[in-house]
Design an enzyme around this catalytic site. Structure first.
Site, short mmCIF file in Angstrom:
data_model
loop_
_atom_site.label_atom_id
_atom_site.label_comp_id
_atom_site.label_asym_id
_atom_site.label_seq_id
_atom_site.Cartn_x
_atom_site.Cartn_y
_atom_site.Cartn_z
CG ASP A 41 -13.52 85.29 87.91
OD1 ASP A 41 -12.91 86.25 87.11
OD2 ASP A 41 -14.02 85.57 89.08
CG ASP A 214 -20.40 84.39 87.95
OD1 ASP A 214 -20.29 85.97 87.57
OD2 ASP A 214 -19.82 83.93 89.04
CB CYS A 252 -40.57 72.77 90.59
SG CYS A 252 -38.60 73.03 89.88
CB CYS A 254 -35.85 71.07 89.64
SG CYS A 254 -36.26 70.34 91.20
CB CYS A 257 -39.77 69.36 92.12
SG CYS A 257 -39.35 70.56 93.26
CG HIS A 284 -35.84 73.51 93.60
ND1 HIS A 284 -37.00 73.22 93.17
CD2 HIS A 284 -36.00 74.81 94.32
CE1 HIS A 284 -37.87 74.36 93.37
NE2 HIS A 284 -37.16 75.36 93.91
#
Length: 319
Positions: A41, A214, A252, A254, A257, A284
Site C-alpha cells: 500500500d 485486504d 475447520c 485451520c 482447530c 483460524h
RNA sequence: GUGGGUGUAGUUCAGUUGGUUAGAAUGCCAGAUUGUGGCUCUGGAGGUCGUGGGUUCGAGACCCACCACUCACC
C-alpha cells in the site's frame, strides 16, 4: 492458510526499518522470506489516518513521524521510489483518502488531486516487474465515483484499487458506490476493494464485481479474542467458553482447530494476554476467510453466487 | 506474655478538622474493532468500611472491648 498474496505497508516500512535497508536485503520477498506475491500500500491512508498534523499540498503531504516526531514529505515520486525499493509485485499509487463524512466539494478536491497524483505515479514508476495500481476515490458521491472510475480507467493501469470506502460509512452506502462505479471499470483487470474484510462485505463485494480485498479485521479482532465462524462471531473471551473443550469451529481445517486447541484453552490464553491466543485465533480467522472466498469462487464458477449469499446469511455467518 | 502497627470492592490501596449517594487501580462481566497494529477502546456488576458496644444531630474516621494479621522485645 491458502493465502496467495501478502500486503506490506510503505509508510510503516519507510519509518522502520527504512526502504533502503529492505532494498539492501534484496527486497521484501527476500527480507520476509515470502516467495508468493506481495502488494505494498502506498502509505496514503496512514499519512491521513495515523500521522499527526499533516499538511496536504498539491505536490504532496507533509507529516510528522509517529516514532520520533521528525517531519517527512511524501509525494507521488518519493512514494514510487520507496515502493520500487521494496519491490513488491503490486504497488499502489499515492492517493488522498477523504474521511467520511466529507462535503462534496472536499471529496471532489481530494479526488482530483488523487487523479493528478496517479498520473505522476505512473510517470515516476519504472519497474517492469512491478504492477502499479491506480486508486479510485470520490467519497460517497456517485457522480464523483463514476468520474473517478472513468478517469483512472483512461490512464490504463494494470489494476485498480477502490479507496475511500469502509471508512465509517453505512454498508448499504458502500454497496451503492460499488454498484455505481463498477460498470466503468474494466472487468478484465483486477478491481481491489481496499480495507474490506468482514464476511458479509466480502460476499457483497464479490457480488458487485470486486476481485481482491485486504483487511486487518481478521487479525485485529483475533487480538481481542474474537473468532469468525460459519455460525457467526464467537467472543472466546466470554465466560461461556470457560469449560468448553471443543475446537473454535468443528470441522475447520485451520492450524488451531486441527491441532486440537480448545475454546477453553484459548479463552485462558486470551485472559492471560498471552500472544499465542492472538496467533491461534488469527490463524483460524484467516483460514476461515480463505475458505469463505474459496466458496465464493466456486459459487461464481457454478453461477450461483446469490444463492451462496443466502446460504451464508441463513447459517448466521453474517450476524 | 509485653509493647507497637494494620484491618475499607475478589486483590492492592485512597478516603481532608467527624458531614449528603465511600473512590482509584487491577481483576471480573459484557460490547466495539474493516487501505494493519504493537496502547487497545467503551460500558457494567461488585463494599454489613474486622466484630460488638459507646460518644454525637451525624462515625469509615473519635472512645472501649474483642477477633485476625503483622513487627519488635521477653
Amino acid at each position: 492458510t491458502g493465502t496467495q498474496i501478502c500486503l506490506a505497508n510503505t509508510y510503516h516500512l519507510f519509518e522502520r526499518p527504512g526502504h533502503a535497508l529492505v532494498r539492501e536485503a534484496g527486497g521484501l520477498h527476500a527480507f520476509m522470506r515470502w516467495d508468493k506475491p506481495i502488494l505494498t500500500d502506498s502509505g496514503g491512508f496512514q499519512v491521513f489516518s495515523l500521522a499527526v498534523a499533516n499538511k496536504i499540498r498539491e505536490d504532496g503531504v507533509e507529516f510528522r513521524s509517529l516514532l520520533d516526531g521528525k517531519k517527512h514529505f511524501f509525494m507521488p515520486e518519493s512514494v514510487m521510489e520507496i515502493e520500487q525499493a521494496l519491490g513488491a509485485d503490486i504497488a499502489m499509487a499515492f492517493d488522498e483518502c477523504a474521511p467520511w463524512p466529507s462535503e462534496e466539494s472536499y471529496a471532489r478536491a481530494a479526488m482530483n488531486r488523487t487523479h493528478r497524483w496517479a498520473m505522476r505515479c505512473k510517470e515516476a514508476h519504472a519497474r517492469e516487474d512491478q504492477a502499479l495500481f491506480g486508486i479510485v476515490q470520490g467519497g460517497t458521491y456517485r457522480d464523483l465515483r463514476i468520474e473517478s472510475a472513468k478517469v483512472l480507467t483512461d490512464m490504463d493501469f494494470p489494476g485498480y484499487g477502490i479507496g475511500g470506502l469502509s471508512v465509517g460509512e453505512p454498508k448499504p452506502l458502500m454497496y451503492e458506490m460499488l454498484e455505481e462505479m463498477m460498470p466503468y471499470m474494466p472487468k478484465e483487470k483486477p478491481r481491489y476493494l481496499m480495507g474490506v474484510g468482514s464476511p458479509d462485505c466480502l460476499v457483497e463485494g464479490a457480488i458487485r464485481g470486486v476481485d481482491m480485498f485486504d483487511c486487518v479485521l481478521q487479525t485485529r479482532i483475533a487480538r481481542n479474542g474474537l473468532a469468525l465462524t460459519s455460525f457467526g462471531k464467537r467472543m472466546l473471551r466470554n465466560a461461556a467458553f470457560e469449560r468448553d473443550f471443543a475446537p473454535i469451529e468443528e470441522g475447520c481445517d485451520c492450524y488451531a482447530c486441527q491441532s486440537g486447541f480448545t475454546r477453553a484453552y484459548i479463552r485462558h490464553l486470551v485472559k492471560c494476554k498471552e500472544i499465542l491466543a492472538a496467533q491461534l485465533i488469527t490463524a483460524h480467522n484467516i483460514r476461515f476467510s480463505q475458505r469463505l472466498m474459496e466458496g465464493v469462487r466456486r459459487a461464481i464458477a457454478e453461477d450461483r453466487l446469490i444463492d451462496f449469499r443466502r446460504e451464508c446469511m441463513d447459517s448466521g455467518m453474517f450476524d
